[in-house]
Motif scaffolding. Sequence first.
Motif, PDB file in Angstrom:
ATOM      1  N   ASN A 135     -36.034  13.252  16.385  1.00 29.89           N
ATOM      2  CA  ASN A 135     -34.836  13.440  17.194  1.00 29.89           C
ATOM      3  C   ASN A 135     -35.129  13.496  18.689  1.00 29.89           C
ATOM      4  N   THR A 136     -36.420  13.716  19.050  1.00 28.51           N
ATOM      5  CA  THR A 136     -36.736  13.768  20.482  1.00 28.51           C
ATOM      6  C   THR A 136     -36.468  12.418  21.149  1.00 28.51           C
ATOM      7  N   ILE A 137     -36.634  11.324  20.383  1.00 29.29           N
ATOM      8  CA  ILE A 137     -36.368  10.003  20.978  1.00 29.29           C
ATOM      9  C   ILE A 137     -34.904   9.926  21.399  1.00 29.29           C
ATOM     10  N   ALA A 138     -34.009  10.310  20.490  1.00 30.40           N
ATOM     11  CA  ALA A 138     -32.579  10.262  20.796  1.00 30.40           C
ATOM     12  C   ALA A 138     -32.253  11.216  21.937  1.00 30.40           C
ATOM     13  N   ALA A 139     -32.853  12.423  21.919  1.00 29.88           N
ATOM     14  CA  ALA A 139     -32.574  13.403  22.972  1.00 29.88           C
ATOM     15  C   ALA A 139     -32.985  12.853  24.329  1.00 29.88           C
ATOM     16  N   THR A 140     -34.153  12.168  24.370  1.00 27.34           N
ATOM     17  CA  THR A 140     -34.621  11.622  25.638  1.00 27.34           C
ATOM     18  C   THR A 140     -33.735  10.475  26.088  1.00 27.34           C
ATOM     19  N   LEU A 141     -33.347   9.610  25.128  1.00 26.24           N
ATOM     20  CA  LEU A 141     -32.473   8.485  25.493  1.00 26.24           C
ATOM     21  C   LEU A 141     -31.122   8.987  25.990  1.00 26.24           C
ATOM     22  N   ARG A 142     -30.608  10.066  25.360  1.00 23.57           N
ATOM     23  CA  ARG A 142     -29.323  10.620  25.792  1.00 23.57           C
ATOM     24  C   ARG A 142     -29.377  11.077  27.245  1.00 23.57           C
ATOM     25  N   LEU A 143     -30.557  11.497  27.708  1.00 24.78           N
ATOM     26  CA  LEU A 143     -30.708  11.873  29.121  1.00 24.78           C
ATOM     27  C   LEU A 143     -30.987  10.651  29.985  1.00 24.78           C
ATOM     28  N   ALA A 144     -31.964   9.840  29.558  1.00 24.93           N
ATOM     29  CA  ALA A 144     -32.482   8.790  30.440  1.00 24.93           C
ATOM     30  C   ALA A 144     -31.476   7.669  30.658  1.00 24.93           C
ATOM     31  N   VAL A 145     -30.780   7.251  29.602  1.00 30.71           N
ATOM     32  CA  VAL A 145     -29.882   6.090  29.748  1.00 30.71           C
ATOM     33  C   VAL A 145     -28.709   6.403  30.683  1.00 30.71           C
ATOM     34  N   PRO A 146     -27.949   7.513  30.472  1.00 38.08           N
ATOM     35  CA  PRO A 146     -26.860   7.779  31.421  1.00 38.08           C
ATOM     36  C   PRO A 146     -27.359   7.986  32.851  1.00 38.08           C
ATOM     37  N   VAL A 147     -28.488   8.684  33.012  1.00 38.27           N
ATOM     38  CA  VAL A 147     -29.013   8.929  34.357  1.00 38.27           C
ATOM     39  C   VAL A 147     -29.336   7.601  35.037  1.00 38.27           C
ATOM     40  N   THR A 148     -29.986   6.692  34.290  1.00 41.76           N
ATOM     41  CA  THR A 148     -30.366   5.411  34.881  1.00 41.76           C
ATOM     42  C   THR A 148     -29.130   4.597  35.238  1.00 41.76           C
ATOM     43  N   LEU A 149     -28.176   4.520  34.301  1.00 45.47           N
ATOM     44  CA  LEU A 149     -26.965   3.739  34.566  1.00 45.47           C
ATOM     45  C   LEU A 149     -26.230   4.289  35.779  1.00 45.47           C
ATOM     46  N   LEU A 150     -26.080   5.619  35.826  1.00 44.44           N
ATOM     47  CA  LEU A 150     -25.362   6.238  36.936  1.00 44.44           C
ATOM     48  C   LEU A 150     -26.091   5.986  38.253  1.00 44.44           C
ATOM     49  N   SER A 151     -27.420   6.131  38.241  1.00 40.26           N
ATOM     50  CA  SER A 151     -28.184   5.947  39.477  1.00 40.26           C
ATOM     51  C   SER A 151     -28.040   4.529  39.994  1.00 40.26           C
ATOM     52  N   VAL A 152     -28.208   3.545  39.096  1.00 49.14           N
ATOM     53  CA  VAL A 152     -28.135   2.154  39.545  1.00 49.14           C
ATOM     54  C   VAL A 152     -26.715   1.838  40.013  1.00 49.14           C
ATOM     55  N   ALA A 153     -25.716   2.308  39.251  1.00 45.42           N
ATOM     56  CA  ALA A 153     -24.327   2.021  39.612  1.00 45.42           C
ATOM     57  C   ALA A 153     -23.971   2.647  40.950  1.00 45.42           C
ATOM     58  N   ALA A 154     -24.489   3.831  41.242  1.00 44.64           N
ATOM     59  CA  ALA A 154     -24.170   4.481  42.514  1.00 44.64           C
ATOM     60  C   ALA A 154     -25.007   3.911  43.646  1.00 44.64           C
ATOM     61  N   ALA A 155     -26.226   3.489  43.324  1.00 48.21           N
ATOM     62  CA  ALA A 155     -27.123   3.022  44.388  1.00 48.21           C
ATOM     63  C   ALA A 155     -26.604   1.739  45.033  1.00 48.21           C
TER      64      ALA A 155
END
Lengths: 299, 281
Positions: free
Chosen positions: A74-94
């Motif tokens: 489940n750590t894979i899913a937990a990490t993806l749940r953090l990393a994917v939204p953060v990355t999308l938000l960062s790129v979209a805002a940048a």
Amino acid sequence: MTSSTLQEGTSLRQKLALRGIDGVTLLVLPSVLFVLAIFIYPFIYGLLLSFAPIREGGMFANYITFFSDPYLYNTIAATLRLAVPVTLLSVAAAVPVAMRVRLVRRQRLLTTLLVLPITLGTVLVAQGMLNYLGPQGWFSRSLMLLHVISSPLKLTNNYWGVFLSLIITVFPFTFLLTLSYVTGIDPGLEKAAATHGASAWQRFRHVMLPLLVPGLAIAFCLTFVQAFAVFPSAVLLGAPSGPTRVISIAAAQAAFEQYDFTMASAIAMIMGVVQLCIVLIVLVVRNLFYRGATSGGKG
Amino acid sequence: MIRDTTIGAKLWITAVWAVTIFFVLNVLAIIATVIVSSLGTRWLGTWLPNAFTLNWYASAWQEFQLGPVLLVTFQIAFTVVALSGLLGVTAAYAMARRDFPGKKLVMFLFLLPLLVPPITFGIPLATVLYQFNVGGTFWGVVLANLVPTVPFVILVMIPFIEQIDPKVEAAARVFGAGTFKLFVHVLMPMLIPGILASLLLVLVRTVAMFELTFLTAGPTSQTLVVSLYYAVFASGVRAVQSIDAMAVIYMVSTLVWLLVALRFVNPTQIVARGNQSSSAH
């Protein structure tokens, strides 16, 4: 044949020099050997070690354990749940921010301020955020003063604490990377589009965005890889045994709490493979878009 | 510059700036809370602490044994700077001046450690270092920190070296300078700004590098950022203000070098290393 007679006359040294190998080229050797010994060798060693488990059950025991224990997989899913939204938000805002900032003459102050969180690192940001986002911190206090909320928000020791700390450290990185791509595009291209009557949105959608896509794909990959490796803030600001038990915590626990370096290596390899998969997907998608000069000109 | 005069465009521009300013304000507030807290006596349920004091610095200095920790931190950082400079600059020179078979592969080899996050390669690396009994020692931490810094110096230095006209070197050779003399008397003076910039950034990175040091450090080879992590991790045992005082000391020890480095480099260069070097070709 003339070429063979020519080669007979030259020594081995000259032949090598013709191919670009001489004393100067050898200067690259110490660094190459260093990277091979301290980076490549440990990786291969770790890969082999992950197939030599201390526990019973054959070569793949570590991987079988990982994928059969929900506490681990489940750590894979937990990490993806953090990393994917953060990355999308960062790129979209940048992108919009970089499009604005490139027009500003004195960018230095802003870029310097944004380098601060990158330089200070996640540990300091986590410590600052524990104070700042805590129930008595300035953030909740300001919102309560403005009557946005009536009781303090709970933003530490849960998912949102880690999410926000990742945004604070990762967004400046994405932004500065995007800024360097955006400023690399010839402003003449946008001016030409404006002369032909394209609106701001049309200029962005049909001129800038296609040119930016290759750079953004790289920015996305680098940001994602960083966010996926989140570690100190997930421990300090999150719930390290609950929703923010990310994969690097599982790896560190295996190594330093259970002293099972074979399992830790297996988890590190799984981590690398997941990162590689996402990066490959992004790069494949990128190749579907336009790739070419961003400098304009004839032809 | 193109002027957008529609209301929608103006609203959009305002929104973008509002978000940017909000972000920067939050970053500054996070740093400010740490500083204010480290200077305050008691801070519960108010905007600012009741009174201000410098006592927490003295207590943090003793409690966390910051003297030895700072010493180790800078010993490690300066060793890393010296070694990565030596390895990186020489390799960058070869990469900038010669085209040899397999150059692309070598370049890829140097890019890899910068692309793979430290925690991913740090765990196998720590395993190997402990296997050779270097794990947990001063040199273990130095070796681990060199992994990302050597390629970093190479990538920053390649465009710097490419800027120098090879004719200058040819002239020095004509007048009988050997490779060593050429380096010391001709190349070094011209490369000093680039070397200084890249080494200062290496210094900042090494002082702030948490993951690799955390994975390879033993009790006597901990740097300041790892001590800070352990202090925050075990918070509750010690006063928050004392941890914050330590955080401020860490902040100062990093930011001093950053400010010096920023005199020589553009902030975008700190992140856009691969891009920077490829655009110079």
